[in-house]
Design a protein around this motif. Sequence first.
Motif, PDB file in Angstrom:
ATOM      1  N   TYR A  29       2.143  -0.850   3.905  1.00  0.00           N
ATOM      2  CA  TYR A  29       1.400  -1.899   3.197  1.00  0.00           C
ATOM      3  C   TYR A  29       1.400  -1.551   1.713  1.00  0.00           C
ATOM      4  O   TYR A  29       0.734  -0.607   1.282  1.00  0.00           O
ATOM      5  N   LYS A  30       2.175  -2.301   0.940  1.00  0.00           N
ATOM      6  CA  LYS A  30       2.278  -2.081  -0.507  1.00  0.00           C
ATOM      7  C   LYS A  30       1.205  -2.906  -1.194  1.00  0.00           C
ATOM      8  O   LYS A  30       1.176  -4.135  -1.098  1.00  0.00           O
ATOM      9  N   SER A  31       0.324  -2.237  -1.908  1.00  0.00           N
ATOM     10  CA  SER A  31      -0.858  -2.924  -2.430  1.00  0.00           C
ATOM     11  C   SER A  31      -0.875  -2.998  -3.953  1.00  0.00           C
ATOM     12  O   SER A  31      -0.127  -3.747  -4.565  1.00  0.00           O
ATOM     13  N   ALA A  32      -1.718  -2.191  -4.564  1.00  0.00           N
ATOM     14  CA  ALA A  32      -1.929  -2.262  -6.006  1.00  0.00           C
ATOM     15  C   ALA A  32      -2.259  -0.862  -6.512  1.00  0.00           C
ATOM     16  O   ALA A  32      -2.123   0.124  -5.794  1.00  0.00           O
ATOM     17  N   SER A  33      -2.692  -0.764  -7.766  1.00  0.00           N
ATOM     18  CA  SER A  33      -3.103   0.516  -8.325  1.00  0.00           C
ATOM     19  C   SER A  33      -4.260   1.087  -7.513  1.00  0.00           C
ATOM     20  O   SER A  33      -5.139   0.353  -7.048  1.00  0.00           O
ATOM     21  N   SER A  34      -4.276   2.402  -7.355  1.00  0.00           N
ATOM     22  CA  SER A  34      -5.316   3.040  -6.547  1.00  0.00           C
ATOM     23  C   SER A  34      -6.710   2.853  -7.131  1.00  0.00           C
ATOM     24  O   SER A  34      -7.705   3.044  -6.431  1.00  0.00           O
ATOM     25  N   ALA A  35      -6.794   2.466  -8.404  1.00  0.00           N
ATOM     26  CA  ALA A  35      -8.097   2.251  -9.034  1.00  0.00           C
ATOM     27  C   ALA A  35      -8.605   0.824  -8.850  1.00  0.00           C
ATOM     28  O   ALA A  35      -9.727   0.511  -9.249  1.00  0.00           O
ATOM     29  N   SER A  36      -7.797  -0.039  -8.240  1.00  0.00           N
ATOM     30  CA  SER A  36      -8.164  -1.453  -8.144  1.00  0.00           C
ATOM     31  C   SER A  36      -8.896  -1.772  -6.851  1.00  0.00           C
ATOM     32  O   SER A  36      -8.814  -1.045  -5.865  1.00  0.00           O
ATOM     33  N   SER A  37      -9.574  -2.915  -6.865  1.00  0.00           N
ATOM     34  CA  SER A  37     -10.258  -3.374  -5.648  1.00  0.00           C
ATOM     35  C   SER A  37      -9.252  -3.741  -4.568  1.00  0.00           C
ATOM     36  O   SER A  37      -9.543  -3.625  -3.370  1.00  0.00           O
ATOM     37  N   TYR A  38      -8.051  -4.163  -4.971  1.00  0.00           N
ATOM     38  CA  TYR A  38      -7.057  -4.552  -3.978  1.00  0.00           C
ATOM     39  C   TYR A  38      -6.514  -3.347  -3.209  1.00  0.00           C
ATOM     40  O   TYR A  38      -6.090  -3.491  -2.062  1.00  0.00           O
ATOM     41  N   TYR A  39      -6.542  -2.188  -3.823  1.00  0.00           N
ATOM     42  CA  TYR A  39      -6.169  -0.979  -3.085  1.00  0.00           C
ATOM     43  C   TYR A  39      -7.260  -0.667  -2.053  1.00  0.00           C
ATOM     44  O   TYR A  39      -6.963  -0.292  -0.915  1.00  0.00           O
ATOM     45  N   GLN A  40      -8.525  -0.838  -2.453  1.00  0.00           N
ATOM     46  CA  GLN A  40      -9.627  -0.641  -1.505  1.00  0.00           C
ATOM     47  C   GLN A  40      -9.497  -1.600  -0.320  1.00  0.00           C
ATOM     48  O   GLN A  40      -9.738  -1.230   0.830  1.00  0.00           O
ATOM     49  N   MET A  41      -9.114  -2.839  -0.618  1.00  0.00           N
ATOM     50  CA  MET A  41      -8.916  -3.818   0.455  1.00  0.00           C
ATOM     51  C   MET A  41      -7.812  -3.358   1.404  1.00  0.00           C
ATOM     52  O   MET A  41      -7.912  -3.520   2.633  1.00  0.00           O
ATOM     53  N   ALA A  42      -6.739  -2.797   0.841  1.00  0.00           N
ATOM     54  CA  ALA A  42      -5.625  -2.323   1.661  1.00  0.00           C
ATOM     55  C   ALA A  42      -6.085  -1.223   2.612  1.00  0.00           C
ATOM     56  O   ALA A  42      -5.708  -1.208   3.792  1.00  0.00           O
ATOM     57  N   VAL A  43      -6.907  -0.319   2.104  1.00  0.00           N
ATOM     58  CA  VAL A  43      -7.439   0.760   2.943  1.00  0.00           C
ATOM     59  C   VAL A  43      -8.304   0.170   4.056  1.00  0.00           C
ATOM     60  O   VAL A  43      -8.234   0.598   5.216  1.00  0.00           O
ATOM     61  N   GLN A  44      -9.113  -0.833   3.715  1.00  0.00           N
ATOM     62  CA  GLN A  44      -9.952  -1.477   4.728  1.00  0.00           C
ATOM     63  C   GLN A  44      -9.106  -2.166   5.793  1.00  0.00           C
ATOM     64  O   GLN A  44      -9.428  -2.115   6.987  1.00  0.00           O
ATOM     65  N   ILE A  45      -8.015  -2.812   5.370  1.00  0.00           N
ATOM     66  CA  ILE A  45      -7.123  -3.458   6.328  1.00  0.00           C
ATOM     67  C   ILE A  45      -6.483  -2.429   7.242  1.00  0.00           C
ATOM     68  O   ILE A  45      -6.386  -2.622   8.465  1.00  0.00           O
ATOM     69  N   ALA A  46      -6.056  -1.291   6.667  1.00  0.00           N
ATOM     70  CA  ALA A  46      -5.442  -0.228   7.472  1.00  0.00           C
ATOM     71  C   ALA A  46      -6.416   0.270   8.537  1.00  0.00           C
ATOM     72  O   ALA A  46      -6.044   0.457   9.708  1.00  0.00           O
ATOM     73  N   GLU A  47      -7.672   0.461   8.136  1.00  0.00           N
ATOM     74  CA  GLU A  47      -8.687   0.927   9.086  1.00  0.00           C
ATOM     75  C   GLU A  47      -8.960  -0.125  10.149  1.00  0.00           C
ATOM     76  O   GLU A  47      -9.121   0.188  11.341  1.00  0.00           O
ATOM     77  N   ALA A  48      -9.005  -1.395   9.725  1.00  0.00           N
ATOM     78  CA  ALA A  48      -9.270  -2.491  10.665  1.00  0.00           C
ATOM     79  C   ALA A  48      -8.127  -2.645  11.669  1.00  0.00           C
ATOM     80  O   ALA A  48      -8.361  -2.910  12.855  1.00  0.00           O
ATOM     81  N   MET A  49      -6.894  -2.487  11.208  1.00  0.00           N
ATOM     82  CA  MET A  49      -5.745  -2.606  12.110  1.00  0.00           C
ATOM     83  C   MET A  49      -5.770  -1.502  13.165  1.00  0.00           C
ATOM     84  O   MET A  49      -5.503  -1.752  14.353  1.00  0.00           O
ATOM     85  N   LYS A  50      -6.098  -0.303  12.749  1.00  0.00           N
ATOM     86  CA  LYS A  50      -6.149   0.813  13.696  1.00  0.00           C
ATOM     87  C   LYS A  50      -7.257   0.596  14.727  1.00  0.00           C
ATOM     88  O   LYS A  50      -7.047   0.758  15.938  1.00  0.00           O
ATOM     89  N   ALA A  51      -8.433   0.186  14.230  1.00  0.00           N
ATOM     90  CA  ALA A  51      -9.564  -0.024  15.136  1.00  0.00           C
ATOM     91  C   ALA A  51      -9.326  -1.216  16.061  1.00  0.00           C
ATOM     92  O   ALA A  51      -9.571  -1.147  17.268  1.00  0.00           O
ATOM     93  N   GLY A  52      -8.846  -2.315  15.489  1.00  0.00           N
ATOM     94  CA  GLY A  52      -8.679  -3.531  16.271  1.00  0.00           C
ATOM     95  C   GLY A  52      -7.546  -3.480  17.277  1.00  0.00           C
ATOM     96  O   GLY A  52      -7.527  -4.260  18.229  1.00  0.00           O
ATOM     97  N   SER A  53      -6.590  -2.569  17.061  1.00  0.00           N
ATOM     98  CA  SER A  53      -5.454  -2.451  17.982  1.00  0.00           C
ATOM     99  C   SER A  53      -5.563  -1.218  18.872  1.00  0.00           C
ATOM    100  O   SER A  53      -4.601  -0.872  19.560  1.00  0.00           O
ATOM    101  N   ASN A  54      -6.726  -0.557  18.827  1.00  0.00           N
ATOM    102  CA  ASN A  54      -6.913   0.680  19.602  1.00  0.00           C
ATOM    103  C   ASN A  54      -5.865   1.730  19.255  1.00  0.00           C
ATOM    104  O   ASN A  54      -5.349   2.442  20.118  1.00  0.00           O
ATOM    105  N   GLY A  55      -5.543   1.796  17.969  1.00  0.00           N
ATOM    106  CA  GLY A  55      -4.613   2.817  17.490  1.00  0.00           C
ATOM    107  C   GLY A  55      -3.152   2.484  17.667  1.00  0.00           C
ATOM    108  O   GLY A  55      -2.286   3.313  17.357  1.00  0.00           O
ATOM    109  N   GLU A  56      -2.842   1.280  18.142  1.00  0.00           N
ATOM    110  CA  GLU A  56      -1.443   0.926  18.364  1.00  0.00           C
ATOM    111  C   GLU A  56      -0.752   0.428  17.105  1.00  0.00           C
ATOM    112  O   GLU A  56       0.481   0.389  17.045  1.00  0.00           O
ATOM    113  N   ILE A  57      -1.529   0.027  16.084  1.00  0.00           N
ATOM    114  CA  ILE A  57      -0.947  -0.359  14.791  1.00  0.00           C
ATOM    115  C   ILE A  57      -1.436   0.639  13.750  1.00  0.00           C
ATOM    116  O   ILE A  57      -2.637   0.762  13.496  1.00  0.00           O
ATOM    117  N   ILE A  58      -0.515   1.367  13.159  1.00  0.00           N
ATOM    118  CA  ILE A  58      -0.837   2.354  12.136  1.00  0.00           C
ATOM    119  C   ILE A  58      -0.278   1.864  10.805  1.00  0.00           C
ATOM    120  O   ILE A  58       0.942   1.685  10.659  1.00  0.00           O
TER     121      ILE A  58
END
Length: 318
Positions: A29-58
Amino acid sequence: MKLWSKLVFAAAAAALLPASAAAETRVTYKSASSASSYYQMAVQIAEAMKAGSNGEIIVTVEESQGSVQNVMEAAVRPGNYVFTTPPALVSLAQGGKAMFEGKENPRFDEIRALFPIPSLTMHFVVRADSGVESFADLEGKTILIGKGSFGANEGAKYLDLFGLTDKVTLADVELSNAGPALKNGQIDGFVTAGSYPAPNVIEAAAGTGIAVLSLTDEQIAATKRTRMVIPAGTYAGQESDITTTSLPVVAFTTTQMDDETAYQLTRTFWEEKAKMGTDAPWWNGVSSDLLANISGKIHPGAVRYYEEAGIALDPAQK
């Protein structure tokens, strides 16, 4: 151990592995600068994908220098590459226009949308006691618009469009200091662009009474940007809706991603969005209505999810 015995042992060991290990799907997942809110969103999406797929999507999040870089890499990145950008940039890339002139690549035509993420929303913030109720009232005021960012460029454009360029004083203050500068009276207002509720606007509202200006329909049309409504109650003291402009942002991939992966990513995103919104309110501004901002094609796997969910798409998006 004889060769046959070794093969039997290896097969038995493989059979004991969890099914999820074999089914694990890895996504970049290519996002934005690590200092931006969009990078934070990317991290949240990564966590949500892992949780919502029971670890099948990393999902592995990569920092980026901006949306243009994200689009350019779509022409060379293999497999499950997801990136964020305004849909308008994809259209420019596919047409070989503006910053993509001379950089045409047939793989740009393989870019497909998955789901919208929070839009860059313009905020014209003023002190509540400044007497400013409309853009015309900014005349004679000191405004901070910052430098180099999308918000700064849009702010300067709007001041010019509304005949205010020579009628306001632009403050020489970093946008990161907007809250304190507003509180101590150094400025009358500031311009910022970000997903709402924007952290710096929340901070200003908590430290100083503020108002966020609304644009008229005619002003929005002049900006050639997308209309956005910030609901009443988003910020402290905000009693009515704010009508402003935005730059839509979407998560894209390419046709190299298989339909099932695109389906699972899209389904998991929407199923986890409400939970993400409890931790980060900017997700609450995302709804299926934002799909209308996608001017190009949506990935067939994502289309499958939207059709199952009863979400109408424009025929041109399929």
